[in-house]
Design a protein around this motif. Structure first.
Motif, PDB file in Angstrom:
ATOM      1  N   PRO A  17      42.684  30.295  47.394  1.00 55.52           N
ATOM      2  CA  PRO A  17      43.460  31.384  47.447  1.00 55.52           C
ATOM      3  C   PRO A  17      44.411  31.267  48.619  1.00 55.52           C
ATOM      4  O   PRO A  17      43.660  30.704  49.741  1.00 55.52           O
ATOM      5  N   ASN A  18      45.575  32.038  48.925  1.00 55.77           N
ATOM      6  CA  ASN A  18      46.368  32.233  50.256  1.00 55.77           C
ATOM      7  C   ASN A  18      46.944  30.578  50.259  1.00 55.77           C
ATOM      8  O   ASN A  18      47.292  30.557  51.572  1.00 55.77           O
ATOM      9  N   THR A  21      47.829  24.971  43.148  1.00 54.44           N
ATOM     10  CA  THR A  21      48.550  26.274  43.233  1.00 54.44           C
ATOM     11  C   THR A  21      49.509  26.223  42.146  1.00 54.44           C
ATOM     12  O   THR A  21      49.744  27.134  41.059  1.00 54.44           O
ATOM     13  N   ASP A  45      39.322  33.690  42.317  1.00 51.96           N
ATOM     14  CA  ASP A  45      39.873  34.074  43.417  1.00 51.96           C
ATOM     15  C   ASP A  45      41.343  33.720  43.642  1.00 51.96           C
ATOM     16  O   ASP A  45      42.308  34.609  43.947  1.00 51.96           O
ATOM     17  N   MET A  46      41.787  32.553  43.308  1.00 54.27           N
ATOM     18  CA  MET A  46      43.034  31.910  43.371  1.00 54.27           C
ATOM     19  C   MET A  46      44.040  32.893  42.103  1.00 54.27           C
ATOM     20  O   MET A  46      44.989  33.147  42.774  1.00 54.27           O
ATOM     21  N   TRP A  48      44.514  36.240  43.685  1.00 54.21           N
ATOM     22  CA  TRP A  48      45.763  35.984  44.739  1.00 54.21           C
ATOM     23  C   TRP A  48      47.031  35.800  44.172  1.00 54.21           C
ATOM     24  O   TRP A  48      47.841  36.549  44.762  1.00 54.21           O
TER      25      TRP A  48
END
Length: 163
Positions: free
Chosen positions: A9-10, A18, A152-153, A156
């Motif tokens: 993530p992020n 991503t 979590d990805m 996010w």
């Protein structure tokens, strides 16, 4: 220190992984492709780097990786956490290689990035079964389950309004 592919993530730099999730969820991938990969969560990598500094031996190398994941399983995980339509068709490797070859050529002229390149296919069909046992033993490296990274990805990306 030798990390496998990095994801998590992020990723505001819009890394390959991503963009892959965004493309999958937006329906740009109507079919899947074969292969596997090995990727370490960026959060685990950060902890591993610190552990290398604190506990690593001078001149030693440590593989910071996770377990091998097959693309078919990745498609299922992303679909599970996003509600996106799961991939039902896996295109045979020879066909994917041809698509990647022509796609790579087209990228040179259009300057637009594509998802399926010859380099991406190479990475998916090579041996992706890396062992981080030495890092676990010496550094206390403990990568989280890969499913947690995907979850979590996706959370996010949803919270960031990107999917």
């Amino acid at each position: 220190m030798y990390p496998s592919g990095i994801c998590g993530p992020n990723d505001y730099g819009n890394g390959y992984f991503t963009n892959f999730i965004i493309d999958f969820v937006s329906g740009k991938l109507s079919a899947g492709f074969p292969g596997s990969f090995n990727s370490v969560d960026v959060r685990d990598l950060a902890e591993g780097v610190i552990a290398c500094i604190e506990k690593g031996g001078n001149g030693e190398g440590y593989i910071l990786s996770n377990s091998k994941v097959y693309m078919a399983d990745l498609f299922h995980l992303i679909a599970k956490y996003t509600g996106a339509k799961d991939v039902k068709t896996i295109v045979p490797l020879p066909v994917i290689k041809v698509i990647a070859f022509f796609g790579s050529l087209a990228t040179k002229f259009s300057k637009k990035p594509i998802l399926i390149t010859t380099f991406a296919i190479y990475n998916l069909i090579r041996n992706n079964d890396f062992s981080c046992e030495k890092a676990k033993r010496v550094l206390g490296f403990n990568p989280r389950p890969y499913e947690e990274t995907i979850r979590d990805m996706v959370l996010w990306l949803k919270n960031d309004g990107r999917i």
